[in-house]
Scaffold this active site. Structure first.
Site, mmCIF file in Angstrom:
data_model
loop_
_atom_site.group_PDB
_atom_site.id
_atom_site.type_symbol
_atom_site.label_atom_id
_atom_site.label_comp_id
_atom_site.label_asym_id
_atom_site.label_seq_id
_atom_site.Cartn_x
_atom_site.Cartn_y
_atom_site.Cartn_z
ATOM 1 N N ARG A 105 32.892 45.187 50.752
ATOM 2 C CA ARG A 105 33.860 46.288 50.654
ATOM 3 C C ARG A 105 33.072 47.580 50.742
ATOM 4 O O ARG A 105 32.204 47.853 49.897
ATOM 5 C CB ARG A 105 34.637 46.230 49.340
ATOM 6 N N HIS A 132 42.065 46.333 56.009
ATOM 7 C CA HIS A 132 42.053 45.533 54.770
ATOM 8 C C HIS A 132 42.725 44.189 55.074
ATOM 9 O O HIS A 132 43.794 43.876 54.551
ATOM 10 C CB HIS A 132 42.799 46.297 53.669
ATOM 11 N N GLN A 135 44.078 41.572 52.359
ATOM 12 C CA GLN A 135 45.328 41.958 51.702
ATOM 13 C C GLN A 135 46.536 41.445 52.476
ATOM 14 O O GLN A 135 47.500 40.931 51.900
ATOM 15 C CB GLN A 135 45.391 43.491 51.585
ATOM 16 N N ASP A 220 51.584 52.163 50.218
ATOM 17 C CA ASP A 220 50.243 52.150 49.621
ATOM 18 C C ASP A 220 49.969 53.572 49.128
ATOM 19 O O ASP A 220 50.711 54.510 49.469
ATOM 20 C CB ASP A 220 49.216 51.723 50.698
ATOM 21 N N CYS A 260 50.117 46.918 47.911
ATOM 22 C CA CYS A 260 48.872 46.155 47.728
ATOM 23 C C CYS A 260 48.252 46.362 46.356
ATOM 24 O O CYS A 260 47.439 45.557 45.922
ATOM 25 C CB CYS A 260 47.882 46.523 48.827
ATOM 26 N N ARG A 288 46.342 36.922 46.549
ATOM 27 C CA ARG A 288 44.983 37.230 47.045
ATOM 28 C C ARG A 288 44.064 36.037 46.758
ATOM 29 O O ARG A 288 43.232 35.674 47.576
ATOM 30 C CB ARG A 288 44.436 38.491 46.359
HETATM 31 N N1 NVA Z 1 44.347 52.254 51.023
HETATM 32 C C1 NVA Z 1 43.750 51.938 49.733
HETATM 33 C C2 NVA Z 1 43.860 50.475 49.459
HETATM 34 C C3 NVA Z 1 43.316 50.036 48.132
HETATM 35 C C4 NVA Z 1 43.378 48.557 47.927
HETATM 36 C C5 NVA Z 1 42.299 52.392 49.726
HETATM 37 O O1 NVA Z 1 41.619 52.210 50.745
HETATM 38 O O2 NVA Z 1 41.861 52.950 48.726
HETATM 39 N N1 CP Z 2 44.603 45.541 46.710
HETATM 40 C C1 CP Z 2 43.280 45.569 46.440
HETATM 41 O O1 CP Z 2 42.432 45.346 47.296
HETATM 42 O O2 CP Z 2 42.991 45.817 45.138
HETATM 43 P P1 CP Z 2 41.540 46.158 44.530
HETATM 44 O O3 CP Z 2 41.156 47.516 45.053
HETATM 45 O O4 CP Z 2 41.773 46.152 43.048
HETATM 46 O O5 CP Z 2 40.572 45.108 44.970
#
Ligand code: NVA
Ligand code: CP
Length: 302
Positions: A105, A132, A135, A220, A260, A288
């Site tokens: 990540r 992502h 997800q 989101d 998400c 997940r």
């Molecule tokens: N769009 C958000 C998703 C978090 C799971 C981010 O990238 O922070």
């Molecule tokens: N939805 C998601 O990826 O959550 P986290 O940021 O908690 O991993």
């Protein structure tokens, strides 16, 4: 040695593989609940590299590996030599020589691509600024569990055209459904991706029009990780796109809605919808775990 199979975007899977993965995730879920899981990843080790925060991604991958007989290592960006500037390709070569799979990540999608290009084991995208995909596997599993196949349905995205939106755009062309993206100017998804998905995804500025008769509404956060300093300006522009009861009323009578998580109640989604007793948002989060177990099995061909 055969080249490893990576999962950097949903386009790394065929439509049949996505459907097969969802079936397997549903099977793994019921086996887990019955206490009858088989250790299909016995002795396997997953390295998890995080340079952004996480709750769901970390817990689901770590628990998933343990439940299938393997184990997972948490590597935070700051604590490894990657954080001190060791080149990505050198790190990829070393880390992949010691483990069976790597989940990353981070910010730049190109960094995950570069790691994968130099990794001798499968690499999974656990979220980048652009995508992502894990997800959306869980989201699709949830839709299939509750309503059946999503092919031919109308799905409406509300808010920022971000990484999660991009992965839904890929899902639309893979599984052949319509994705209407409701966002204000300045918050459009990537233009090149939109062009590639033009038969399945389009922008509609009016959220009330976009949500009309939709089978599924999605949203989101308005400021993703790395955009925190833009929060106020984003909230002002995106306010009309809040997922709430008024928008849900425009959708099909049995429409589902998803987020998400983590969510900001009262911003991109109303507190009322977050706290509704029949929401599938918590099922979506739990999935997940199951969807990623099926993904790891597929990548390791166990
Ligand atoms: N769009 C958000 C998703 C978090 C799971 C981010 O990238 O922070
Ligand atoms: N939805 C998601 O990826 O959550 P986290 O940021 O908690 O991993």
């Amino acid at each position: 040695m055969t080249a490893p199979r990576h999962f950097l975007t949903l386009m790394d899977l065929s439509p049949d593989e996505v459907r097969g993965l969802i079936d397997r995730a549903i099977e793994l879920k019921s086996q887990h609940r019955a206490g009858a899981a088989t250790p299909t990843l016995d002795g396997k080790v997953l390295a998890m590299i995080f340079t952004k925060a996480s709750t769901r991604t970390r817990v689901s991958f770590e628990a998933g590996m343990a439940q299938l007989g393997g184990s997972a290592l948490f590597l935070s960006g700051q604590d490894t030599q990657l954080g001190r500037g060791e080149p990505i390709h050198d790190s990829a070569r070393v880390i992949s020589s010691m483990v069976d799979m790597v989940m990353i990540r981070t910010f730049a999608h190109a960094d995950v691509e570069q790691f994968a290009a130099h990794s001798s084991v499968p690499v999974i995208n656990g979220l980048t600024d652009d995508y992502h995909p894990c997800q959306i596997l869980a989201d699709l599993q949830t839709y299939f569990e509750v309503r059946g196949d999503i092919s031919g349905r109308k799905v409406c995205w509300l808010g920022d055209g971000n990484n999660v939106c991009h992965s839904w755009m890929n899902a639309a062309r893979l599984l052949d459904f319509e994705l209407v993206i409701a966002c204000p100017e300045g918050y459009d998804p990537d233009e090149t991706l939109l062009e590639a998905c033009r038969r399945h995804a389009h922008i509609e500025r009016d959220p009330l029009v976009a949500a009309l008769d939709a089978d599924l509404l999605l949203t989101d956060v308005w400021a993703s990780m790395g955009q925190e300093q833009e929060q106020e300006e984003r909230a002002a522009s995106l306010q009309p796109y809040q997922l709430n009861q008024a928008l849900l009323k425009r959708a099909a009578p049995d429409a589902l809605y998803m987020h998400c998580l983590p969510a900001h109640r009262g911003e991109e989604i109303s507190a009322e919808l977050m706290d509704a007793p029949d929401t599938v948002i918590w099922q979506e989060a739990e999935n997940r775990l199951h969807a990623q177990k099926a993904l790891m099995e597929l990548l390791l061909k166990t």
